[in-house]
Each structure stands twice: as structure tokens, then as C-alpha cells.
Design a protein around this motif. Structure first.
Motif, PDB file in Angstrom:
ATOM      1  N   ALA A   1      18.817 -58.110  -6.343  1.00 23.43           N
ATOM      2  CA  ALA A   1      17.980 -58.153  -5.147  1.00 23.43           C
ATOM      3  C   ALA A   1      16.530 -57.778  -5.469  1.00 23.43           C
ATOM      4  N   LEU A   2      16.349 -56.812  -6.347  1.00 21.88           N
ATOM      5  CA  LEU A   2      14.990 -56.399  -6.728  1.00 21.88           C
ATOM      6  C   LEU A   2      14.231 -57.551  -7.378  1.00 21.88           C
ATOM      7  N   GLN A   3      14.916 -58.318  -8.221  1.00 26.44           N
ATOM      8  CA  GLN A   3      14.259 -59.469  -8.851  1.00 26.44           C
ATOM      9  C   GLN A   3      13.965 -60.566  -7.830  1.00 26.44           C
ATOM     10  N   ALA A   4      14.828 -60.707  -6.839  1.00 31.48           N
ATOM     11  CA  ALA A   4      14.588 -61.705  -5.787  1.00 31.48           C
ATOM     12  C   ALA A   4      13.321 -61.353  -5.004  1.00 31.48           C
ATOM     13  N   ILE A   5      13.122 -60.066  -4.720  1.00 35.92           N
ATOM     14  CA  ILE A   5      11.894 -59.638  -4.043  1.00 35.92           C
ATOM     15  C   ILE A   5      10.692 -59.830  -4.966  1.00 35.92           C
ATOM     16  N   GLU A   6      10.902 -59.551  -6.246  1.00 34.91           N
ATOM     17  CA  GLU A   6       9.808 -59.688  -7.220  1.00 34.91           C
ATOM     18  C   GLU A   6       9.322 -61.137  -7.294  1.00 34.91           C
TER      19      GLU A   6
ATOM     20  N   TYR B   1      14.033 -67.065 -20.611  1.00 27.45           N
ATOM     21  CA  TYR B   1      12.945 -66.224 -20.102  1.00 27.45           C
ATOM     22  C   TYR B   1      11.843 -66.081 -21.149  1.00 27.45           C
ATOM     23  N   ASN B   2      12.246 -65.835 -22.393  1.00 25.07           N
ATOM     24  CA  ASN B   2      11.268 -65.662 -23.472  1.00 25.07           C
ATOM     25  C   ASN B   2      10.609 -66.977 -23.886  1.00 25.07           C
ATOM     26  N   ALA B   3      11.297 -68.098 -23.610  1.00 25.54           N
ATOM     27  CA  ALA B   3      10.802 -69.399 -24.066  1.00 25.54           C
ATOM     28  C   ALA B   3       9.960 -70.130 -23.012  1.00 25.54           C
ATOM     29  N   LEU B   4       9.845 -69.565 -21.814  1.00 26.57           N
ATOM     30  CA  LEU B   4       9.188 -70.293 -20.729  1.00 26.57           C
ATOM     31  C   LEU B   4       7.726 -70.624 -21.023  1.00 26.57           C
ATOM     32  N   ASP B   5       7.037 -69.753 -21.751  1.00 23.80           N
ATOM     33  CA  ASP B   5       5.636 -70.036 -22.090  1.00 23.80           C
ATOM     34  C   ASP B   5       5.503 -71.286 -22.958  1.00 23.80           C
ATOM     35  N   PHE B   6       6.578 -71.633 -23.666  1.00 24.96           N
ATOM     36  CA  PHE B   6       6.559 -72.796 -24.560  1.00 24.96           C
ATOM     37  C   PHE B   6       6.791 -74.101 -23.793  1.00 24.96           C
ATOM     38  N   ALA B   7       7.200 -73.989 -22.530  1.00 22.64           N
ATOM     39  CA  ALA B   7       7.714 -75.152 -21.811  1.00 22.64           C
ATOM     40  C   ALA B   7       6.668 -75.876 -20.971  1.00 22.64           C
TER      41      ALA B   7
ATOM     42  N   ILE C   1      24.064 -61.812 -15.336  1.00 23.61           N
ATOM     43  CA  ILE C   1      23.557 -63.175 -15.542  1.00 23.61           C
ATOM     44  C   ILE C   1      22.679 -63.594 -14.363  1.00 23.61           C
ATOM     45  N   ARG C   2      23.119 -63.259 -13.141  1.00 22.00           N
ATOM     46  CA  ARG C   2      22.295 -63.582 -11.963  1.00 22.00           C
ATOM     47  C   ARG C   2      20.926 -62.892 -12.061  1.00 22.00           C
ATOM     48  N   GLN C   3      20.934 -61.635 -12.472  1.00 24.65           N
ATOM     49  CA  GLN C   3      19.673 -60.908 -12.584  1.00 24.65           C
ATOM     50  C   GLN C   3      18.760 -61.555 -13.617  1.00 24.65           C
ATOM     51  N   ALA C   4      19.327 -61.956 -14.748  1.00 21.40           N
ATOM     52  CA  ALA C   4      18.526 -62.608 -15.795  1.00 21.40           C
ATOM     53  C   ALA C   4      17.941 -63.927 -15.283  1.00 21.40           C
TER      54      ALA C   4
END
Length: 913
Positions: A319-324, A243-249, A277-280
Motif C-alpha cells: 500500500a505504501l508503494q501504491a501511495i508513492e 526496476y534496476n533496468a528501467l533507465d535502460f528502457a 512480488i506485488r511490492q516489487a
């Protein structure tokens, strides 16, 4: 336990603050001469102090803090090393290790920018061997058998990395961390801490400071850590690190093969058996949706299935992250639509994912609306599936417009009259959520027919239904009530019932009453600028005002939100009223508010809580006073009312200032600005008593908003008093120049100070001459700062525009002030000003307000200096091009200013012949 934690935080903050004071006292210890025995002795001693610093016994705690402070003051280098040794030693108690890590981290970073800059300078100035030893100890601590120690070490490593990596001073860090991931038989605790460190490092540093090979290696290690064969703790750390490294990708996502692999792993991880883990993993997908929208097409079917399953059956956090995820897709597509309707001519990939998913997405979101919490209206910080679903539904409506209406209305009609309160509330929430996006033509028949039903629903037996109904009414009045543009769902025929329902419902429970205040707010706001229509509301004003005041005085609300809502709504009702018809009503309101403000001064203050409540109430009442003063001073007839009460008003404000609260200071200072404008030169008689509070405000660096508003008040008073301001200008200019020179004052205050120079110069005219040698270098220095703004930093670009505009406003005020005589004083500065205007004219990141200010000051320069600047203008090709561009603008004000400036420049040449 709370005492111990408080003690830990206290000593950590104390040590960080003290480190600033003793920076000049530190001396370097060359560790090559130390023996292991000395180090061990120091480590033992600091253990004892760190434990005692967390003692519940105040005497023991204070003594330990004193010894730690003494150690830090006498030997900062040894102190930092000892903290690192403490954190790295598995034989030490976890309590002392935890505090050692906190103090060490606070020795490297701070929220305050000035403090942080000092700490960074102190670290990079430290002995290289000291830094090397500390970093080595921290890397070793990642392998600690105590996971909390490894976690803390990962955070400290990232703080050091944020300082050193941009300076190319820790080139081996990434390789060292990756070695922990690639070597065989390394314990999972080391992998977990290493992944945490990689994630924190990526969070702390800019994505362009690592070379692509390093990025590839980091992503490889992280994605491998997400493998199902790894332990749960390692997978979670790896997913968070991704998650933190995605900007580098960026480069990796441009490569189809690499992108497919990353997406495959993330999607698999989103189905892990562990909820955290699913939420992350879903958090990663949310970030990918906003960062890499343009490459998501091949994965959307899978992503819809994943999110739909999570929303329907997973734990709430997942579920909240899935909606997000879908909310993020909406945000991207709304932004793309804004670009499409703009005039840039650029082409952006718009995949219309929401439009394609609409038939399945909307029913999924509507189902979430039925999953309310019983107490969701009582607490502000609740965020549940129903709220997330409604928010996303609103974004979908903004994305697809009219297409959402036929998908939502059957749900509304089916559920709006059911006996179950959840169904009625969900239907109302769905209706309110789609009011922004679809066209007025599509919505108006539906809303007009629903209005009667909604008004009746304000008498529902369930408070959740009433709360959501009041919110929906406020949305209707905000979005579909604009008589000035020719459309409103409110008519003389239904206004009476609307007012009756609102004024009755404002007596309901606090959370319902707060939403009703919002409905009245937008109802009144809709009549702004429609003078003939505002009279429709005038007959109701006395009852509206008395109801709002009664609401503000209610004692059954647990917090001040209802009171704030009531007074803010009162402000809007006064501001938007038809003054011709309402002046008598507002005149009668003035002594009522003055009386209430006077009562706050007499309140008995027995505690800091009492003081805070007094300040909050005074701030709200000062806000009402400001609006009343502004409204009554807008015509000469009603302004007389302010003059009649002026002495009493000012006496009240002075008593409020004497209470000394930063919150009330801001609002009272704003009210003073309005009062000065209303009373004009007469304000001068209040200045001897008021000046000390103005001076306090201008020196308030810590509460910088107070300082900024005080600067604005100086401008208001200058415009009111003109040259009667002169006796105070020496002190004020001295304070303003000191503010500009201070590194401690928040940068947002500095643009208003430059604008204030212009206000002072306009007020005192030629008397500003003695300040020119001090003001001009400041203005020219600020212009140089503008040229160095990082155009990739949106926040800095915005600040740069504020600074440019304020510099131009300063020049305009000074030029106009000198125009009648001594204009030649500005001649030596004309070339620098023209150069600055040219730089801004060629700046692609300027905003419209900067352009207007630049064009205006160009005209002021020509107007004030006349033929003296003919030669300067003659060689400036950019002038005609810049003015030509402005004359083609759709902004009428800009065109008008450009036309005037063109005339002023033309006059320079015609006068010269």
C-alpha cells in the motif's frame, strides 16, 4: 552471533584497508604454471582462516586475521583467486563462503572515492588471465545449490562489470548471463541468481554503455522471468531486476508495442499472490511514473484501480508503494508547472493526471489518514499509511491548488470534533497538509476561523492530536504569516492567546514540545524584515527565551532532538528580533549562554558517550553564541557589548577547542568568524593562541566539513585584521596550497580555498606578490577542470559552478589587492582570465552567482590594470554581448554590477584616447 558478525565485518574492512598499503608490494603470479594440487591446498588453507576469522575467541580471530593479511601482502593475486575458489565451492561451509564474497567485493569497491579509484586501478592492472579465471568462477557460482552463494556472486559480478564494461573489457558478460535464462532445463536457482546479477549490473553501470540489442535482450529475459509460470523466487528477482533496468528502457518505452507489453506484465505482477512480488512491481510503477510520465496516459485507469485496491486492502508495504506512485506523479506535475511558469518558452507534455483523478484520489488519501499507529509520534523512523497519505495529500495540494480545498474541508469538519482521537488527529493532519498550494485568498478565511479551534486543541486529552495540532500551527505560521508582504493570520488581537498557548504547550511531552518549538520558530521568522511589526513580539521575548532555555534543559527527552529544536528556535528568535527594542534582552542572554558553555567544559567525561554528549551541547551553545554576536555587532551601539565581554568570550572558545570534537569544532569555528568580524583588528591579540586550532582545522582532511569551515574562518579573520594578518600568511598559504594539491581532501573544500586567496590578497595587498607564482597555476588548473565537467551529471555541474565562482572571487580579491600599486603583476595572467570569462559567458549551465562573479571580475580587471589591457579588450566581441545580456537581467544586483563594469571598460578606452 553478534561477535561473529562483528568479526566478519572487521576482517572485511581490515583487508580492504590493508590492500591500499600493500598495493606496491603485489606481484603477478602466472596461473598457467600452477597445478590443481596447489590451488586445492590454497583453498583448504583459506577456508580454515576464514572460519577462524569469525571465531568468538579473540586470540583465534586475531591470529586468523594475521594469516589472511600475510597471504594478501605476499600474493594478492593468489589471495583474490582463492577467495573466488572458496565462494564457488559448494563443498565449503557457508560461513567461509559468505566472508570470502564480502572480502572479494570489498577488494573491488569502496564508498570513499579515492579508495575506490585505487581499487579500480589495481583490478584493471591485474593479469588478464587472473581476472578471467575469477570471472569464470563467479559465473559458475551463480548455479550454486546454495542460494546465498549465488546471490553474493551476483553482487561481485556487478562490481567487476561496473569497472570493465565501460572499458569494453567484458563484452561477453551479458550474453553469458542471458544464456542461463534461455537454455532449457536450467534450475530455478540459476535463473534467480542470474536475474539478480542482471539487476545489479544495471544498477552499477550507466544506461548508455550497453548497445540497444543488449538492452532488448536483457529486458526480454527479465520480463520473461516475471511470468506467472516461474517460481516465486525467480519472479521476485526478475521484478527487482526490471526496476534496476528501467533507465535502460528509453527506446523500448518509445515503442508502443513494447511499452504495452512491459506495462501489461508489470500490472499483472502487481496482482501476484505473493506480497513481496506485488511490492516489487509497485516499486517498478513508481519508477515508471517519474521516468516515463509522458507516455502513461493509456494506462492511468488501470493504474488507478491497481493502486486504489492496494491502498484499501493490501499489506502495508504494498500500500505504501501504491501511495508513492501518486506522490511521484505529483512530483512530475509540480516540476512541469514550474517549467510552464518559467521563461524558457519550451513546451512539456502535462497530462494533468492529478487534476483528473482528484475526485477519487483525495477521498482515498483521506481514508489513509485514519490508519495511524499508536506510537507513531514516539519514533522518528516510523513510516506508515497515515504519514504516506498525508504527505501525498500535501503534494496533491501543491499540484492542483485551490481545487483541493472543497474536497478536504468536509472531511475536516466531519471528523475534527469526534470523540475518537484518530478522527480528530486525521482531520487536523488533513487541514495542515493542504496549507501549501492553494492561494492565500482561498485559505485565509478558513485558517483565521480555524485558528481559535486549533489553539484550544492544544489542550486535547490525546497527545497525538496535540502533536499534529502543533505541527499544523507551525505550518500556518510558516506559510500564512508574513507581515512584510502585507498578510498574516496573526494580529495584535490574537497574538496574546497564541503566545499563552505555545508557552504553556512547550511544557508538554517531548514530541509535542518539539513541534511547539517549530511553531515559535516560524512565528518569530515571520517578523523578519518588518521592523515596525517585530515590536509586537518584543514584550514576549523574555518569556519566550526563558521557556526555550528551560526546554533545552529538560531531562525527560530520550534523545537530543528537543534540545536541538529549542536552541535552533532560540537562535531564530534572536536573529529576527528588533534590535532597537531587544538589545537589552539579548545583552542579558549573552552571559547566560556563556555560563552554560563554561559549565560544559567542567563536565565529568567517563566514556565516549559522555564525550559525544558534551560535544553536541557545546556545538549548540556555540551556535547560539554566534547568533548573539552577529546580532549585537550589527550596530555600533550594541557592538560595544561584545567588546566588553571579548576576552571572556575568546577564553571560552579556546577552552571549547581544547575539548576536541569535530562537531563542536565546526560550530565554534563559525562563531569565531562572527567574533572576528565583530572585534575587527582587535582580534589580532587572540591569534597567537588561536592559530594552532586554525591550523589543525586546515589540516583536517578526514572531517572535511571542519576543514571547509576553517577556510571560511580564515576569510573572516582576514576581513577583520587586514594587514595585521601578514605574520600568519606564509603558513596559511602553505596549508591552503597543500590542501588544493591533495587527492585525499574532499573536493567541496577546494572552491572555498580559492575564494580565501582573494580574502588574503585583499587583506595584505601588495604583500600577496610572493604567493602569485604558486596561486596562479592552481587557479588556472582549476579553470581547466571546469572546462571538462560532465554536463550530464547535475552534481558535477553544481560543483563546477561553485569552482568557477570561487576562481573569479580569487581573481577579484587579488586584482583589488594590487590595484593601488603593483597591478602590473597580474598583467601576464589577464589573457587567461579573459579567456576563462569568455568560456563561462558561453556556458549554458552557469548559474546567476557565477554570472555576477564573472561580470564583477571583468570590471576589477579593467579597474586595476587600466590602459594596460586596452588591446586585450579591443578584440573581445563577447564582452559587449555578455554585458548587454546582463544589463537586460531582472536581477538588480547583476544589472548594477554590469553597469559599473561597463563604465570601467569605457574608462580604459577613454583614458587611452
Amino acid at each position: 552471533m553478534e561477535v561473529i558478525i562483528a568479526g566478519m565485518l572487521s576482517i572485511a574492512c581490515l583487508i580492504q584497508n590493508l590492500s591500499l598499503v600493500i598495493a606496491d608490494l603485489q606481484f603477478q603470479i602466472y596461473f598457467g604454471y600452477w597445478t590443481l594440487g596447489i590451488l586445492e591446498k590454497m583453498a583448504v588453507e583459506i577456508t580454515e582462516f576464514l572460519l577462524s576469522a569469525q571465531s568468538a575467541d579473540l586470540k583465534v580471530r586475531n591470529e586468523a586475521e594475521g594469516r589472511l593479511r600475510q597471504f594478501q601482502e605476499q600474493n594478492l593475486s593468489g589471495f583474490l583467486l582463492s577467495l573466488s575458489i572458496e565462494l564457488s565451492n559448494d563443498g565449503k561451509p557457508i560461513e567461509s563462503r559468505r566472508l570470502a564474497g564480502i572480502v572479494l567485493k570489498n577488494s573491488l569497491d569502496a564508498k570513499d572515492a579515492t579508495t575506490k579509484e585505487h581499487l579500480v586501478h589495481r583490478w584493471v592492472s591485474s593479469d588478464v588471465s587472473l581476472r578471467s579465471q575469477i570471472k569464470g568462477l563467479l559465473l559458475n557460482t551463480l548455479g550454486s545449490s546454495v542460494s546465498e552463494a549465488g546471490h553474493t556472486a551476483a553482487q561481485v559480478i556487478a562490481k567487476i562489470a561496473s569497472i570493465e564494461i565501460p572499458r569494453k573489457e567484458w563484452p561477453e558478460l551479458i550474453a553469458s548471463l542471458l544464456a542461463n535464462m534461455t537454455q532449457q532445463d536450467k534450475p530455478s536457482s540459476l535463473k534467480q541468481a542470474t536475474l539478480e546479477a542482471l539487476g545489479y549490473v544495471c544498477e552499477e553501470i550507466s544506461h548508455n554503455v550497453l548497445v540497444q540489442d543488449e538492452v532488448n535482450s536483457v529486458l526480454t529475459a527479465v520480463v520473461q522471468g516475471m511470468n506467472v509460470t516461474e517460481q516465486s523466487s525467480v519472479r521476485l528477482a526478475a521484478t527487482t531486476a526490471l526496476y534496476n533496468a528501467l533507465d535502460f528502457a528509453q527506446t523500448n518505452f518509445e515503442n508502443e508495442h513494447e511499452r504495452n507489453y512491459i506495462m501489461k506484465v508489470v500490472c499483472e505482477t502487481a496482482m501476484a499472490k505473493e506480497a513481496d512480488i506485488r511490492q516489487a512491481a509497485f516499486e517498478c510503477l513508481v519508477s515508471i511514473a517519474s521516468t516515463y510520465y509522458d507516455v502513461l496516459e493509456p494506462y492511468m485507469q488501470t493504474l488507478f484501480e491497481l493502486t486504489a485496491n492496494a491502498v484499501k486492502g493490501d499489506e502495508e508495504g504494498v500500500a505504501l508503494q501504491a501511495i508513492e506512485f501518486w506522490s511521484s506523479i505529483c512530483d512530475e506535475e509540480i516540476e512541469l508547472q514550474d517549467f510552464e511558469t518559467g521563461e524558457t518558452g519550451d513546451s512539456y507534455p502535462h497530462s494533468r493526471f492529478i487534476e483528473k483523478a482528484l475526485p477519487l484520489l483525495v477521498p482515498m488519501l483521506l481514508e489513509t489518514l485514519l490508519k495511524q499507529d499508536e506510537d507513531q509520534d514516539q519514533e522518528d523512523d516510523i513510516w506508515n499509511l497515515a504519514m504516506a497519505g498525508g504527505t501525498c495529500l500535501g503534494l496533491v495540494a501543491r499540484t492542483v491548488g485551490d481545487a483541493i480545498v472543497p474536497l478536504v474541508m468536509p472531511f475536516v469538519q466531519e471528523n475534527i470534533s469526534k470523540p475518537d482521537w484518530r478522527s480528530r488527529e486525521a482531520a487536523t493532519y488533513a487541514f495542515g497538509s493542504i496549507l501549501e498550494g492553494p492561494s492565500v485568498e482561498k485559505l485565509s478565511p478558513m485558517v483565521v476561523s480555524a485558528l481559535e479551534f486549533l489553539l484550544n486543541a492544544m489542550r486535547d486529552q490525546n497527545s497525538h492530536v496535540k502533536d499534529t495540532t502543533a505541527w499544523t500551527l507551525s505550518r500556518i505560521f510558516e506559510l500564512l504569516h508574513s507581515p512584510a508582504t502585507g498578510f498574516s493570520v496573526i494580529s495584535p488581537a490574537n497574538l496574546q492567546k497564541i503566545m499563552a498557548v505555545l508557552l504553556e504547550s512547550i511544557k508538554d511531552s517531548p514530541h509535542v514540545a518539539e513541534k511547539v518549538c517549530g511553531a515559535i520558530y516560524y512565528l518569530a521568522q515571520g517578523y523578519e524584515g518588518f521592523e515596525s511589526g517585530s515590536s509586537v513580539l518584543t514584550p514576549y521575548l523574555p518569556e519566550i527565551i526563558s521557556s526555550l532555555i528551560a526546554t533545552a534543559e529538560r531531562t525527560d527527552a530520550n534523545d537530543s532532538k528537543l534540545r536541538s529544536a529549542a536552541y535552533e528556535t532560540l537562535n531564530e528568535v534572536v536573529r529576527c528580533s528588533n534590535l532597537v527594542e531587544s538589545s537589552q534582552i539579548i545583552t542579558q542572554l549573552l552571559p547566560v549562554i556563556m555560563n552554560k558553555l563554561g559549565q560544559t567544559i567542567e563536565l565529568q567525561i567517563l566514556s565516549s558517550d559522555d564525550r559525544e554528549k558534551q560535544g553536541d551541547l557545546q556545538a549548540l551553545l556555540c551556535g547560539v553564541m554566534q547568533v548573539i554576536i552577529q546580532k549585537l555587532s550589527s550596530t555600533d551601539e550594541s557592538k560595544a557589548i561584545i567588546f566588553q565581554a571579548a576576552d571572556q568570550i575568546m577564553m571560552l572558545f579556546l577552552k571549547v577547542f581544547a575539548c576536541r570534537s569535530s562537531t563542536v569544532h565546526e560550530e565554534a569555528m563559525l562563531a569565531i568568524g562572527a567574533f572576528a568580524y565583530a572585534t575587527g583588528p582587535e582580534f589580532g591579540k587572540y591569534m597567537p593562541e588561536f592559530y594552532k586550532y586554525l591550523e589543525m582545522g586546515l589540516q583536517n582532511f578526514e572531517e572535511y566539513q571542519v576543514c571547509s569551515i576553517s577556510v571560511g574562518a580564515v576569510g573572516d579573520i582576514c576581513r577583520a585584521m587586514d594587514d595585521k594578518m601578514l605574520p600568519y600568511c606564509d603558513n596559511i598559504m602553505s596549508l591552503l596550497l597543500k590542501d588544493l594539491s591533495s587527492a585525499d581532501l574532499h573536493r567541496s573544500v577546494k572552491p572555498p580555498i580559492f575564494s580565501c586567496f582573494g580574502d588574503i590578497a585583499l587583506a595584505i595587498g601588495v604583500h600577496f606578490e610572493k604567493y602569485v607564482p604558486y596561486a596562479m597555476p592552481m587557479m588556472q588548473g582549476a579553470a581547466e577542470v571546469c572546462a571538462q565537467i560532465d554536463v550530464n551529471d547535475e552534481e558535477m555541474v553544481e560543483y563546477g559552478n561553485q569552482l568557477k565562482r570561487s576562481i573569479f572571487e580569487a581573481y577579484s580579491g587579488i586584482l583589488q589587492g594590487f590595484k593601488s600599486s603593483k597591478a602590473e603583476i597580474m598583467l601576464p595572467h589577464a589573457q587567461h582570465l579573459l579567456k576563462f570569462i569568455e568560456v563561462v559567458a558561453k556556458d549554458a549551465h552557469r548559474d546567476e552567482s557565477v554570472v555576477r562573479a564573472a561580470v564583477a571580475v571583468l570590471g576589477d580587471l579593467a579597474d586595476a590594470l587600466g590602459s594596460n589591457v586596452k588591446m586585450l579588450f579591443k578584440d573581445l566581441a563577447f564582452c559587449s554581448e555578455f554585458l548587454g545580456e546582463c544589463l537586460q537581467s531582472e536581477d538588480e544586483q547583476l544589472k548594477e554590477t554590469a553597469t559599473w563594469t561597463q563604465g570601467m571598460i569605457g574608462r580604459v578606452f577613454s583614458v587611452c584616447g
